[in-house]
Scaffold this motif. Structure first.
Motif, short mmCIF file in Angstrom:
data_model
loop_
_atom_site.label_atom_id
_atom_site.label_comp_id
_atom_site.label_asym_id
_atom_site.label_seq_id
_atom_site.Cartn_x
_atom_site.Cartn_y
_atom_site.Cartn_z
N LYS A 68 0.77 -1.20 -0.11
CA LYS A 68 -0.04 -0.14 -0.12
C LYS A 68 0.91 1.27 0.06
O LYS A 68 2.04 1.15 -0.76
N HIS B 122 -8.98 -2.80 -6.13
CA HIS B 122 -8.71 -3.01 -4.46
C HIS B 122 -9.72 -2.01 -3.85
O HIS B 122 -10.28 -0.97 -4.43
N GLU C 229 -11.59 -10.06 -1.25
CA GLU C 229 -11.12 -9.56 -0.04
C GLU C 229 -12.36 -8.77 0.57
O GLU C 229 -12.64 -7.43 0.35
N ALA D 90 -12.53 -7.26 6.64
CA ALA D 90 -11.37 -8.08 7.11
C ALA D 90 -10.36 -7.33 6.88
O ALA D 90 -9.23 -7.78 7.10
N ILE D 91 -10.41 -6.15 5.96
CA ILE D 91 -9.12 -5.38 5.59
C ILE D 91 -8.49 -4.50 6.42
O ILE D 91 -9.35 -3.56 6.90
N GLY D 92 -7.31 -5.01 7.22
CA GLY D 92 -6.56 -3.97 8.14
C GLY D 92 -7.52 -4.06 9.49
O GLY D 92 -7.09 -2.84 10.18
N GLY E 270 -7.35 -10.12 3.56
CA GLY E 270 -8.08 -9.71 4.83
C GLY E 270 -7.59 -10.09 6.05
O GLY E 270 -7.86 -11.22 6.43
N SER E 271 -6.43 -9.16 6.37
CA SER E 271 -5.89 -9.77 7.64
C SER E 271 -5.19 -11.10 7.76
O SER E 271 -5.18 -11.82 8.81
N LEU F 271 -3.56 -12.68 -0.49
CA LEU F 271 -3.24 -11.25 -0.65
C LEU F 271 -2.73 -10.67 0.60
O LEU F 271 -3.91 -10.41 1.46
N GLY G 289 -1.69 -7.57 3.32
CA GLY G 289 -1.08 -6.28 3.47
C GLY G 289 -0.36 -6.00 4.66
O GLY G 289 0.97 -6.31 4.26
N SER G 290 -0.57 -5.54 5.51
CA SER G 290 0.17 -5.26 6.71
C SER G 290 1.14 -6.25 7.14
O SER G 290 2.48 -5.90 7.13
P1 PGA Z 1 -4.46 -6.41 5.46
O1 PGA Z 1 -4.77 -5.97 3.85
O2 PGA Z 1 -3.80 -7.76 5.12
O3 PGA Z 1 -3.56 -5.38 5.97
O4 PGA Z 1 -5.88 -6.66 5.80
C1 PGA Z 1 -4.98 -6.76 2.88
C2 PGA Z 1 -5.38 -5.90 1.34
O5 PGA Z 1 -5.81 -4.97 1.59
O6 PGA Z 1 -4.88 -6.53 0.43
#
Ligand code: PGA
Length: 250
Positions: free
Chosen positions: A10, A94, A165, A169-171, A208-209, A228, A230-231
């Motif tokens: 990101k 996204h 995603e 569940a994202i972030g 997602g997390s 996929l 993210g953090s």
């Molecule tokens: P996250 O992000 O792993 O930090 O939840 C996933 C994404 O946005 O692809």
């Protein structure tokens, strides 16, 4: 087939971090057959490509312009430019792009087309928000999002990547349950079989997390071809634990 692990930085990192990351990744992946991609901000893509050299990690862009060719589109990065920077894949749709930049199916359809025509492999992201999940509308939402893919079906590459995603569940640290992921992946697989031409095969990622503590369970689910991240992809130590889980399952 190997499970695909993609790290999405990101809007994080800087040139020094890219440098250190590749150095650590090289050591972590030594002799480890795996399928990995990293998506850094546009600015660092050529640097990432150059540093990776022969390290078998795919360079992934986080977005692409909806405009074809070149021209007076200040601030835009075209699909051809991404190819030029060494990208193999590009994330399209996204949820953060949909949410903060109002990208709708019409725009995403144009982005998909630009990516395909430039020889970039799109990773088309879909997912419902919390309200849509609670209202039980998620299949309709996903179906609507898939319309952009259907509209460009004749231009898609042989392997079509779709990432499920769920926005909630994202972030957030809230991972979808195994049942929820398996249910949606089965739905997507069925819909994609109907939508895509016979020459195309769909492969599905979950995002997602995802972290090293839950990666094994998620990667083992039927219909999950990768994750996929993210953090958790911001440090090589954590990303390589996830890659290790994926590798153990190949
Ligand atoms: P996250 O992000 O792993 O930090 O939840 C996933 C994404 O946005 O692809």
């Amino acid at each position: 087939m190997r499970k695909f692990v993609i790290g999405n930085w990101k809007m994080n990192g800087d040139a020094l971090e890219v440098h250190e990351y590749v150095h650590e990744l090289k050591t972590a992946l030594e002799g480890m057959p795996c399928s990995v991609g990293v998506a850094v901000p546009f600015l660092y893509l050529p640097q990432l490509t150059a540093l990776l050299g022969r390290i078998p990690v795919s360079v992934v862009a986080q977005d692409v312009s909806q405009f074809k060719g070149s021209g007076a589109y200040t601030g835009e990065i075209s699909a051809a430019m991404l190819r030029d920077a060494g990208c193999e894949y590009v994330l399209i749709g996204h949820s953060e792009r949909r949410q903060y930049f109002d990208e709708d199916e019409m725009v995403l359809q144009q982005k998909l087309l630009c990516a395909c025509e430039a020889g970039l492999n799109p990773i088309y992201c879909v997912g419902e928000d919390l309200n849509q999940r609670l209202q039980g509308e998620f299949f309709q939402v996903l179906d609507k999002q898939l319309a952009a893919l259907e509209a460009v079906r004749d231009h898609l590459p042989a392997t079509v990547w779709v990432a499920y995603e769920p926005v909630w569940a994202i972030g957030t640290g809230k991972v979808a349950s195994a049942e929820q992921i398996a249910e949606v992946h089965a739905f997507l697989a069925t819909r994609l079989r109907a939508i895509l031409p016979a020459r195309c095969a769909a492969r599905l990622l979950y995002g997602g997390s995802v972290k090293s503590v839950n990666a094994r369970e998620i990667l083992a689910l039927p219909g999950v071809d990768g994750v996929l991240v993210g953090s958790a992809s911001l440090t090589v130590a954590e990303l390589s634990r996830i890659i290790e889980e994926a590798r153990a399952m190949a």
